[in-house]
Scaffold this active site. Sequence first.
Site, PDB file in Angstrom:
ATOM      1  N   GLY A  11       0.828  -1.128   0.062  1.00 18.52           N
ATOM      2  CA  GLY A  11      -0.110  -0.047   0.058  1.00 18.52           C
ATOM      3  C   GLY A  11       0.851   1.254   0.126  1.00 18.52           C
ATOM      4  NE  ARG A  72      -2.668  -4.066  -1.040  1.00 18.26           N
ATOM      5  CZ  ARG A  72      -2.044  -3.270   0.219  1.00 18.26           C
ATOM      6  NH1 ARG A  72      -0.901  -3.789   0.892  1.00 18.26           N
ATOM      7  NH2 ARG A  72      -2.679  -2.307   0.652  1.00 18.26           N
ATOM      8  CG  ASP A 103       4.900  -7.804   8.159  1.00 16.82           C
ATOM      9  OD1 ASP A 103       6.287  -7.663   8.886  1.00 16.82           O
ATOM     10  OD2 ASP A 103       4.130  -8.596   7.906  1.00 16.82           O
ATOM     11  CB  THR A 126       2.683   0.756   6.170  1.00 15.70           C
ATOM     12  OG1 THR A 126       1.341   0.577   6.511  1.00 15.70           O
ATOM     13  CG2 THR A 126       3.744   0.405   7.537  1.00 15.70           C
ATOM     14  CG  ASP A 128      -1.838  -0.472   8.099  1.00 12.83           C
ATOM     15  OD1 ASP A 128      -2.690   0.509   7.897  1.00 12.83           O
ATOM     16  OD2 ASP A 128      -2.116  -1.424   7.718  1.00 12.83           O
ATOM     17  CG  ASP A 130       1.548  -2.868  10.186  1.00 15.89           C
ATOM     18  OD1 ASP A 130       2.528  -2.088   9.708  1.00 15.89           O
ATOM     19  OD2 ASP A 130       1.010  -3.613   9.433  1.00 15.89           O
ATOM     20  NE  ARG A 172      -5.897  -5.311   5.538  1.00 18.18           N
ATOM     21  CZ  ARG A 172      -5.549  -5.482   4.375  1.00 18.18           C
ATOM     22  NH1 ARG A 172      -6.453  -6.010   3.352  1.00 18.18           N
ATOM     23  NH2 ARG A 172      -4.301  -5.085   3.714  1.00 18.18           N
TER      24      ARG A 172
HETATM   25  O1  F6P Z   1      -1.601  -1.545   4.500  1.00 19.16           O
HETATM   26  C1  F6P Z   1      -2.204  -0.286   4.351  1.00 19.16           C
HETATM   27  C2  F6P Z   1      -3.491  -0.324   4.316  1.00 19.16           C
HETATM   28  O2  F6P Z   1      -4.208   1.077   3.656  1.00 19.16           O
HETATM   29  C3  F6P Z   1      -4.494  -0.942   5.320  1.00 19.16           C
HETATM   30  O3  F6P Z   1      -4.817   0.053   6.271  1.00 19.16           O
HETATM   31  C4  F6P Z   1      -5.720  -1.139   4.779  1.00 19.16           C
HETATM   32  O4  F6P Z   1      -6.455  -2.224   5.122  1.00 19.16           O
HETATM   33  C5  F6P Z   1      -5.214  -1.753   3.363  1.00 19.16           C
HETATM   34  O5  F6P Z   1      -3.914  -1.063   2.956  1.00 19.16           O
HETATM   35  C6  F6P Z   1      -6.175  -1.425   2.059  1.00 19.16           C
HETATM   36  O6  F6P Z   1      -5.424  -1.868   0.953  1.00 19.16           O
HETATM   37  P1  F6P Z   1      -6.205  -2.068  -0.365  1.00 19.16           P
HETATM   38  O7  F6P Z   1      -5.694  -0.376  -0.916  1.00 19.16           O
HETATM   39  O8  F6P Z   1      -5.230  -2.770  -1.459  1.00 19.16           O
HETATM   40  O9  F6P Z   1      -7.432  -1.999  -0.583  1.00 19.16           O
END
Ligand code: F6P
Length: 320
Positions: A11, A72, A103, A126, A128, A130, A172
């Site tokens: 992300g 991803r 991660d 990120t 997050d 995390d 998440r």
């Molecule tokens: O990892 C970053 C993040 O924004 C999370 O907070 C979220 O759950 C996820 O990516 C959303 O992913 P995508 O943009 O692929 O829907």
Amino acid sequence: MKRIGILTSGGDAPGMNAAIRAVVRTAIYFGMEVYGIERGYAGLIDDVVVPMNMRSVSNIVQTGGTKLLTARCMEMMTREGQQKAVDTLKKHGIEGLVVIGGDGSFRGAKTLSDEFGVPTIGIPATIDNDLEYTDYTLGFDTAVNTCLDIINKLRDTMTSHERICIVEVMGRHCGDIALYSGIASGAEIIVVPEIKFSMSDIVERLNRSRGSGKHSNIIVVAEGAMSADEFAKQLQESTTYSVRPTCIGHVQRGGSPSMADRMLAAQFGNKAVRLLKDGVSNRVVGIHNNKIIDMDIIEAVSMKKTFNHELYETLQMISM
Ligand code: F6P
């Protein structure tokens, strides 16, 4: 080391561009060549490699997103994909790799260094926040500030209508965006994946808040705990106060990086290249107790993120 590669993966996060700039400029300062790999590991597997120079990173320090694009990449989890990635590096004579991501991206970097002997350095990016080994990841501060701006606006309308707003933020598995934006916006309640919640306790807390003279409330919910829509539905069944849901969504992933994120990006990017130049690799950079640090990549990815219960209790005490 004469030639390095750089990619952004997973992300996107505000500050990625500022980090790319810091890596490219530091590498050039030390006489290295830099190759940008587009679309993260997908581009490494598909050989999408572009030479970068001083001017490739002009005018991006202030921009959100990532100039190198991101993805991803499931193929990077397979042996075949990993071998293709290594072949691309060899083909272009790239001797070291800087991976900017979270991660999952670090796990890819770990495999490249651990199993294929490619010197890698990870920069944590990120929204997050995390990753346990670093106090902050790139993009978290900007994302929380974006949430604060939106929550401030929501508070205006919630106050006018004496309503309860359920604000869903990202996260998440990690409740840090909810925790920090909840405390900093003065939210009465936060709901995070790390802590079990009971709707009846929440209703009781809201009743106490209303009993003390408050006319509207903000509840920040991390996406991993429940969606705003579902939470609002369940809460509305247990209260007569008017409830409205808002999901902030991907807005929190964009925007110009904050001062804090630009400073981290400059220092992370600079440190990453200095490590490679000094022959140190298979590390990740981070910040701990206000100092830029580096750590073994295997150790860093094996650490389990802990939730800051003290901050959570602080919110419980000061937000009524
Ligand atoms: O990892 C970053 C993040 O924004 C999370 O907070 C979220 O759950 C996820 O990516 C959303 O992913 P995508 O943009 O692929 O829907």
